[in-house]
Design an enzyme around this catalytic site. Structure first.
Site, PDB file in Angstrom:
ATOM      1  N   LYS A   1       0.874  -1.354   0.026  1.00 35.71           N
ATOM      2  CA  LYS A   1      -0.170  -0.017  -0.148  1.00 35.71           C
ATOM      3  C   LYS A   1       0.818   1.279  -0.010  1.00 35.71           C
ATOM      4  CE  LYS A   1      -2.115  -0.826   3.949  1.00 35.71           C
ATOM      5  NZ  LYS A   1      -1.661  -2.041   4.328  1.00 35.71           N
TER       6      LYS A   1
ATOM      7  N   ARG B   1      -9.585   1.317   9.781  1.00 41.56           N
ATOM      8  CA  ARG B   1      -9.067  -0.281   9.956  1.00 41.56           C
ATOM      9  C   ARG B   1     -10.158  -0.883  10.633  1.00 41.56           C
ATOM     10  NH1 ARG B   1      -3.377   0.861   9.728  1.00 41.56           N
ATOM     11  NH2 ARG B   1      -2.021  -0.996  10.050  1.00 41.56           N
TER      12      ARG B   1
ATOM     13  N   ARG C   1      12.002  -6.173   5.650  1.00 39.92           N
ATOM     14  CA  ARG C   1      11.753  -4.650   5.288  1.00 39.92           C
ATOM     15  C   ARG C   1      12.533  -3.630   5.976  1.00 39.92           C
ATOM     16  NH1 ARG C   1       5.612  -2.434   5.565  1.00 39.92           N
ATOM     17  NH2 ARG C   1       6.098  -2.650   7.621  1.00 39.92           N
TER      18      ARG C   1
ATOM     19  N   ARG D   1      11.416  -1.439  11.327  1.00 39.81           N
ATOM     20  CA  ARG D   1      10.386  -1.045  12.337  1.00 39.81           C
ATOM     21  C   ARG D   1      10.457  -1.709  13.458  1.00 39.81           C
ATOM     22  NH1 ARG D   1       5.176   0.289   8.859  1.00 39.81           N
ATOM     23  NH2 ARG D   1       4.318  -0.568  10.319  1.00 39.81           N
TER      24      ARG D   1
ATOM     25  N   ARG E   1      -0.611  -8.113  14.426  1.00 40.58           N
ATOM     26  CA  ARG E   1      -1.129  -7.133  13.351  1.00 40.58           C
ATOM     27  C   ARG E   1      -1.843  -7.663  12.396  1.00 40.58           C
ATOM     28  NH1 ARG E   1       4.234  -4.802  11.887  1.00 40.58           N
ATOM     29  NH2 ARG E   1       3.574  -3.863  10.088  1.00 40.58           N
TER      30      ARG E   1
HETATM   31  P1  ADP Z   1       0.991  -1.870   9.291  1.00 39.65           P
HETATM   32  O1  ADP Z   1      -0.303  -1.564   8.070  1.00 39.65           O
HETATM   33  O2  ADP Z   1       2.006  -2.462   8.272  1.00 39.65           O
HETATM   34  O3  ADP Z   1       0.563  -2.344  10.240  1.00 39.65           O
HETATM   35  P2  ADP Z   1       1.127   1.195   9.607  1.00 39.65           P
HETATM   36  O4  ADP Z   1       2.299   1.847   9.328  1.00 39.65           O
HETATM   37  O5  ADP Z   1      -0.045   1.233   8.784  1.00 39.65           O
HETATM   38  O6  ADP Z   1       1.669  -0.499   9.425  1.00 39.65           O
HETATM   39  O7  ADP Z   1       0.574   1.367  11.044  1.00 39.65           O
HETATM   40  C1  ADP Z   1       1.491   1.104  12.001  1.00 39.65           C
HETATM   41  C2  ADP Z   1       0.634   0.936  13.494  1.00 39.65           C
HETATM   42  O8  ADP Z   1      -0.114   2.367  13.620  1.00 39.65           O
HETATM   43  C3  ADP Z   1      -0.629  -0.005  13.454  1.00 39.65           C
HETATM   44  O9  ADP Z   1      -0.097  -1.412  13.735  1.00 39.65           O
HETATM   45  C4  ADP Z   1      -1.464   0.547  14.551  1.00 39.65           C
HETATM   46  O10 ADP Z   1      -0.939   0.568  15.993  1.00 39.65           O
HETATM   47  C5  ADP Z   1      -1.210   2.218  14.297  1.00 39.65           C
HETATM   48  N1  ADP Z   1      -2.323   2.484  13.331  1.00 39.65           N
HETATM   49  C6  ADP Z   1      -2.268   2.957  12.024  1.00 39.65           C
HETATM   50  N2  ADP Z   1      -3.466   3.211  11.408  1.00 39.65           N
HETATM   51  C7  ADP Z   1      -4.244   3.086  12.504  1.00 39.65           C
HETATM   52  C8  ADP Z   1      -5.543   3.210  12.716  1.00 39.65           C
HETATM   53  N3  ADP Z   1      -6.530   3.372  11.590  1.00 39.65           N
HETATM   54  N4  ADP Z   1      -6.385   2.735  13.748  1.00 39.65           N
HETATM   55  C9  ADP Z   1      -5.680   2.527  14.755  1.00 39.65           C
HETATM   56  N5  ADP Z   1      -4.256   2.328  14.864  1.00 39.65           N
HETATM   57  C10 ADP Z   1      -3.717   2.496  13.743  1.00 39.65           C
END
Ligand code: ADP
Length: 207
Positions: A13, A88, A122, A154, A165
């Site tokens: 994404k 999400r 990654r 990360r 996740r």
């Molecule tokens: P990934 O999709 O690879 O898990 P992201 O960089 O999108 O990684 O998000 C990292 C973290 O940030 C998530 O695991 C969560 O803890 C938090 N996060 C991101 N977007 C949201 C969301 N929409 N609602 C709640 N937590 C979020």
């Protein structure tokens, strides 16, 4: 052009969004990046989110939605945006309906085994955010090809957090496919293909 990107961790994404924002001239809004920036800057929001993110959990909806609503009210979002990582879960999707009308929801799917493989290899640039992994390997180990900055892994790309996740993705985020199908805006994209092919598929779906 108001687009949300759905898809499991490591589906590409972020990589696609970085290309699409240039092509479409709209901002890429990644809630994960926004949280990480808040953590780095030690803001109040960052302090609240840090431990949750590192363990692979979700930041509470109220905090996340307030952050996104605020960002989308910025004039640069008037023409459209690429929302990456939000919504999400169903409650976020319903909240989003209240302040934005989504034109396309792109569901980029890959199998869990590929997510795990991609995430555990990654590396990301601290400065420009460029992502390296299985297919895009930096010329010099640990150094960004683009600006020579340090690459890092990360905290939540550790096996335990990856598992959590993905579990949350299947339980809470995947139902959004049905949510956006019912709204008539869902497009499915195969995430297990080269970046350029995926981009072509996406451009075909949104044109
Ligand atoms: P990934 O999709 O690879 O898990 P992201 O960089 O999108 O990684 O998000 C990292 C973290 O940030 C998530 O695991 C969560 O803890 C938090 N996060 C991101 N977007 C949201 C969301 N929409 N609602 C709640 N937590 C979020």
């Amino acid at each position: 052009m108001k687009i949300v990107l759905i898809g499991p961790q490591g589906s590409g994404k972020g990589t696609q969004a970085k290309i699409l924002k240039e092509r479409l001239n709209i901002p890429h809004i990644s809630t994960g990046d926004m949280f990480r920036e808040n953590i780095n800057n030690k803001t109040e929001l960052g302090m609240k989110a840090k431990a949750i993110i590192e363990s692979g959990g979700l930041v509470p909806d109220e905090l996340t939605t307030a952050m996104v609503r605020d960002r989308l009210s910025n004039p640069d979002c008037r023409k459209g945006f690429l929302l990456d990582g939000y919504p999400r879960n169903r409650s976020q999707a319903e909240a989003l309906e209240g302040f934005a009308k989504i034109d396309h929801a792109l569901d980029i799917e890959i199998p869990d085994a590929l997510s795990i493989k991609r995430l555990s290899s990654r590396w990301q640039c601290r400065k420009c955010g460029a992502i390296y992994g299985i297919t895009i390997i930096p010329k010099k180990k640990g150094i960004c090809d683009k600006d020579g900055s340090e690459l890092y892994q990360r905290d939540d790309d550790k096996p335990e957090a990856i598992r959590k996740r993905l579990e949350i993705y299947h339980k809470e985020t995947k139902p959004l496919i049905d949510f956006y199908t019912k709204k008539g805006v869902l497009a499915r994209i195969d995430g297990d293909q080269p970046v350029e092919n995926m981009l072509k598929d996406i451009l075909g779906k949104i044109s």
